[in-house]
Design an enzyme around this catalytic site. Structure first.
Site, PDB file in Angstrom:
ATOM      1  N   ASN A   9       1.905  16.125   0.513  1.00 54.56           N
ATOM      2  CA  ASN A   9       1.563  14.772   0.091  1.00 54.56           C
ATOM      3  C   ASN A   9       0.169  14.867  -0.504  1.00 54.56           C
ATOM      4  OD1 ASN A   9       0.868  12.125  -0.247  1.00 54.56           O
ATOM      5  ND2 ASN A   9       0.895  11.587   1.937  1.00 54.56           N
ATOM      6  N   TRP A  10       0.125  14.789  -1.815  1.00 54.00           N
ATOM      7  CA  TRP A  10      -1.166  14.986  -2.496  1.00 54.00           C
ATOM      8  C   TRP A  10      -2.086  13.779  -2.369  1.00 54.00           C
ATOM      9  CZ3 TRP A  10      -0.754  17.999  -7.801  1.00 54.00           C
ATOM     10  CH2 TRP A  10      -0.196  19.262  -7.544  1.00 54.00           C
ATOM     11  N   LYS A  11      -1.513  12.632  -1.960  1.00 53.25           N
ATOM     12  CA  LYS A  11      -2.301  11.386  -1.854  1.00 53.25           C
ATOM     13  C   LYS A  11      -2.985  11.095  -3.193  1.00 53.25           C
ATOM     14  CE  LYS A  11      -2.527  12.185   3.057  1.00 53.25           C
ATOM     15  NZ  LYS A  11      -3.184  11.982   4.323  1.00 53.25           N
ATOM     16  N   HIS A  94       4.064   5.452   4.341  1.00 53.51           N
ATOM     17  CA  HIS A  94       2.980   6.264   4.898  1.00 53.51           C
ATOM     18  C   HIS A  94       1.981   5.350   5.600  1.00 53.51           C
ATOM     19  CE1 HIS A  94      -0.478   8.921   5.163  1.00 53.51           C
ATOM     20  NE2 HIS A  94       0.376   9.925   5.030  1.00 53.51           N
ATOM     21  N   GLU A  96      -1.094   5.237   5.506  1.00 55.63           N
ATOM     22  CA  GLU A  96      -2.152   4.755   4.602  1.00 55.63           C
ATOM     23  C   GLU A  96      -1.653   3.564   3.788  1.00 55.63           C
ATOM     24  OE1 GLU A  96      -2.917   8.597   2.873  1.00 55.63           O
ATOM     25  OE2 GLU A  96      -3.694   9.251   4.826  1.00 55.63           O
ATOM     26  N   GLU A 166       4.089  11.141  11.877  1.00 57.15           N
ATOM     27  CA  GLU A 166       2.683  11.429  11.609  1.00 57.15           C
ATOM     28  C   GLU A 166       1.786  10.571  12.497  1.00 57.15           C
ATOM     29  OE1 GLU A 166       2.103  13.154   7.424  1.00 57.15           O
ATOM     30  OE2 GLU A 166       2.132  10.988   7.191  1.00 57.15           O
ATOM     31  N   GLY A 172      -5.742  13.902   8.682  1.00 54.40           N
ATOM     32  CA  GLY A 172      -7.031  14.152   8.044  1.00 54.40           C
ATOM     33  C   GLY A 172      -8.187  14.351   9.012  1.00 54.40           C
ATOM     34  N   SER A 212      -2.734  17.072   9.985  1.00 58.37           N
ATOM     35  CA  SER A 212      -3.546  18.284  10.117  1.00 58.37           C
ATOM     36  C   SER A 212      -2.707  19.543  10.325  1.00 58.37           C
ATOM     37  CB  SER A 212      -4.593  18.135  11.226  1.00 58.37           C
ATOM     38  OG  SER A 212      -5.468  17.047  10.934  1.00 58.37           O
ATOM     39  N   GLY A 233      -0.885  17.084   4.146  1.00 58.02           N
ATOM     40  CA  GLY A 233      -1.852  16.448   3.257  1.00 58.02           C
ATOM     41  C   GLY A 233      -2.830  17.476   2.716  1.00 58.02           C
ATOM     42  N   GLY A 234      -4.006  17.536   3.321  1.00 57.86           N
ATOM     43  CA  GLY A 234      -5.097  18.381   2.827  1.00 57.86           C
ATOM     44  C   GLY A 234      -4.690  19.812   2.497  1.00 57.86           C
TER      45      GLY A 234
END
Ligand code: 13P
Length: 249
Positions: A9-11, A94, A96, A166, A172, A212, A233-234
């Site tokens: 997930n590149w966000k 998500h 977010e 999640e 994150g 994470s 993510g990251g």
């Protein structure tokens, strides 16, 4: 036997030209045919990402989608815009989007139904806050999210869905859930699906862990019986993603 599905997930990261460069860099690193590999990228990068990923095992997905067909919804992306360019996966709900863009269990349900109507596989996100975990209501909360997300979804559709568990406190933060914590909730999600539908549907649906996940913890998480993949993510923006995808090598 469920095939593992590992999605990035590149966000809100990478311009379209940076997206192309990153896909070209990661392409050889994520070549594991035993795993479904998905890169969910910002809408503006979907088309160039598709081009860049051609001939590889990378599927390009979307990070969001609206639940109407077309019309006066400034700034939104319709499902047929995604299918027109070959998108097969879309992240729905998500945390977010729920926290910053007021998405609710009800809008998540509408989007899930719309995705299925268009033959797009939804990656349906759920997850508790730190307060909810501390108060011991994690499983109750997740069950509610799942039950509403799947309202009016048929068993045949549900069997093809992907759920991403999640925990919000793990996103994150570098605070990954332990593999036991993640397995406990993923198993509860599968039991909830069995309750709504039946054992066959629960056995077919794929459940990812996200929060994470990295090259160091992926193999342990993915070894758990109810964890069928990751939503990353990251670490999906780095060569590390190749190590996660090749967790079994
Ligand atoms: P991180 O892997 O950066 O914690 O993000 C997880 C996530 O939100 C994926 O959807």
């Amino acid at each position: 036997m469920r095939k593992k599905i590992i999605a990035g997930n590149w966000k809100m990261n990478k311009t379209p030209s940076e997206a192309v460069a990153l896909i070209n860099e990661l392409k050889p690193l994520v070549a594991n045919e035993e795993v479904d590999v998905v890169f969910c990228v910002p809408a503006i990068s979907i088309v160039p990402a598709m081009e860049a990923a051609k001939g590889s095992n990378i599927n390009i997905g979307a990070e969001n989608m609206y639940f109407e067909e077309s019309g006066a919804y400034t700034g939104e992306i319709a499902p047929n815009m995604l299918t027109d360019v070959g998108v097969k996966y879309v992240i729905i709900g998500h945390s977010e989007r729920r926290d910053y863009f007021a998405e609710t269990d009800e809008t998540v349900n509408k989007k899930v139904l719309k995705a299925f109507e268009h033959g797009i596989t939804p990656i349906i996100c759920c997850g508790e806050s730190l307060t909810q975990r501390q108060q011991g209501v994690t499983i109750d909360f997740i069950r509610q999210q799942i039950k509403i997300a799947f309202l009016n979804v048929t068993a045949e559709q549900a069997a093809t869905a992907v759920i991403a568990y999640e925990p919000i406190w793990a996103i994150g933060t570098g605070m990954t859930a332990t593999s036991d914590q993640a397995e406990e909730v993923c198993a509860a999600i599968r039991a909830c699906i069995a309750e709504i539908y039946d054992d066959a549907t629960a056995a077919a649906i794929r459940i990812q862990y996200g929060g994470s996940m990295n090259a160091g913890n992926a193999a342990e998480l993915l070894a758990k019986p109810d964890i069928d993949g990751g939503l990353v993510g990251g670490a999906s923006l780095k060569p590390d993603f190749g190590k996660i995808v090749n967790y079994n090598k």
